[in-house]
Design an enzyme around this catalytic site. Sequence first.
Site, PDB file in Angstrom:
ATOM      1  N   TYR A  65       0.847  -1.188   0.000  1.00  0.00           N
ATOM      2  CA  TYR A  65       0.000   0.000   0.000  1.00  0.00           C
ATOM      3  C   TYR A  65       0.882   1.238   0.000  1.00  0.00           C
ATOM      4  CZ  TYR A  65      -3.674  -3.273   1.458  1.00  0.00           C
ATOM      5  OH  TYR A  65      -4.554  -4.328   1.537  1.00  0.00           O
ATOM      6  N   PRO A 211     -15.193  -4.611   1.674  1.00  0.00           N
ATOM      7  CA  PRO A 211     -16.439  -5.123   2.262  1.00  0.00           C
ATOM      8  C   PRO A 211     -17.683  -4.331   1.892  1.00  0.00           C
ATOM      9  CG  PRO A 211     -15.179  -3.934   3.916  1.00  0.00           C
ATOM     10  CD  PRO A 211     -14.303  -4.034   2.704  1.00  0.00           C
ATOM     11  N   LEU A 212     -17.504  -3.130   1.350  1.00  0.00           N
ATOM     12  CA  LEU A 212     -18.665  -2.330   0.976  1.00  0.00           C
ATOM     13  C   LEU A 212     -18.998  -2.453  -0.503  1.00  0.00           C
ATOM     14  CD1 LEU A 212     -18.011   0.855   3.120  1.00  0.00           C
ATOM     15  CD2 LEU A 212     -19.654  -0.974   3.539  1.00  0.00           C
ATOM     16  N   GLY A 213     -18.041  -2.876  -1.314  1.00  0.00           N
ATOM     17  CA  GLY A 213     -18.307  -3.035  -2.733  1.00  0.00           C
ATOM     18  C   GLY A 213     -19.078  -1.862  -3.286  1.00  0.00           C
ATOM     19  N   GLY A 215     -19.473   0.156  -5.685  1.00  0.00           N
ATOM     20  CA  GLY A 215     -20.157   0.219  -6.964  1.00  0.00           C
ATOM     21  C   GLY A 215     -21.363  -0.688  -7.042  1.00  0.00           C
TER      22      GLY A 215
END
Length: 300
Positions: A65, A211-213, A215
């Site tokens: 990262y 975890p939120l995806g 799109g």
Amino acid sequence: MNHPTASSSGFRIGRDLPVHRLGYGSMQLTGPGHWYHPANPDQAKHLLRRAVDHGVNHIDTADAYGPETAEHLIRKALHPYPDDLVIATKGGLTRQGPNQWAPVGRPEYLRQCVEMSLRRLGLERIDLYYLHRIDPSVPLDAQLGVLADMQTEGKIRHLGLSKVDIDQIRQATELIAIAAVQNKYHLGDQAHDSVIRHCEETQTAFVPYAPLGAGQLAKQQTTLDDLARRYRATRTQLALAWLLQRSSVILPIPGTSSEAHLDDNLAATDISLEMDDADLLTAGFAQPTSQSQRPTASLS
């Protein structure tokens, strides 16, 4: 101050590392394409401190990262670390530029990855270290063998795998003990249900990245909006609440560079979805299945 929702439930990684189930992923604390420094490093450090002050004690990062950026920021923001803070990092992916990632699993390189992460994070031992990607050009036993050696040397406490399928997990567990698996999983991508079942059977942490995806949340906008109004919540809070109820081994690590979004995410653990609503979300986002194969709200 501990945020009441951040500490509402827990899990023991490797059966001996207690963490609150909602953690924080640090990938967003970098520049565009997850490359170089964020626009405001001081704000990034403040966000890390705020997460820990509000009860987060599981921070996920990786040497790739930035590269190296997120690990440096974590040390600058949080060292000396609280006694209960678990920092998980990864090695085995190289960076050639923004949004470019390539696996390198040569044993000498992986050893260097661990040593440099220890130095950047200011640690004598890494609590949880993932092989970021399995390198198909290097025998798996060579990749895992060097990490097992460093575990024996006391430089790694627990080992994990990232972006793996069931066969790879089973092959790896013949060589080493796996404490955590990190795969992409969210409302819009439930492809790793079988991996979660395996993790439940073995009490292995399943750490969903992305975890939120983001799109995908618009895919069932009407359903989400209707439920959000009823629960007085946001779409992202519902998505996180669904993950937390999906299985007791799931440890979401939502990442953000926004203080407001961080607070919004942490509040998700205050939400308890009714079973019918959890089923509605599961079925609404899952790939079409027959009625008899329809997934349920909990995999336990």
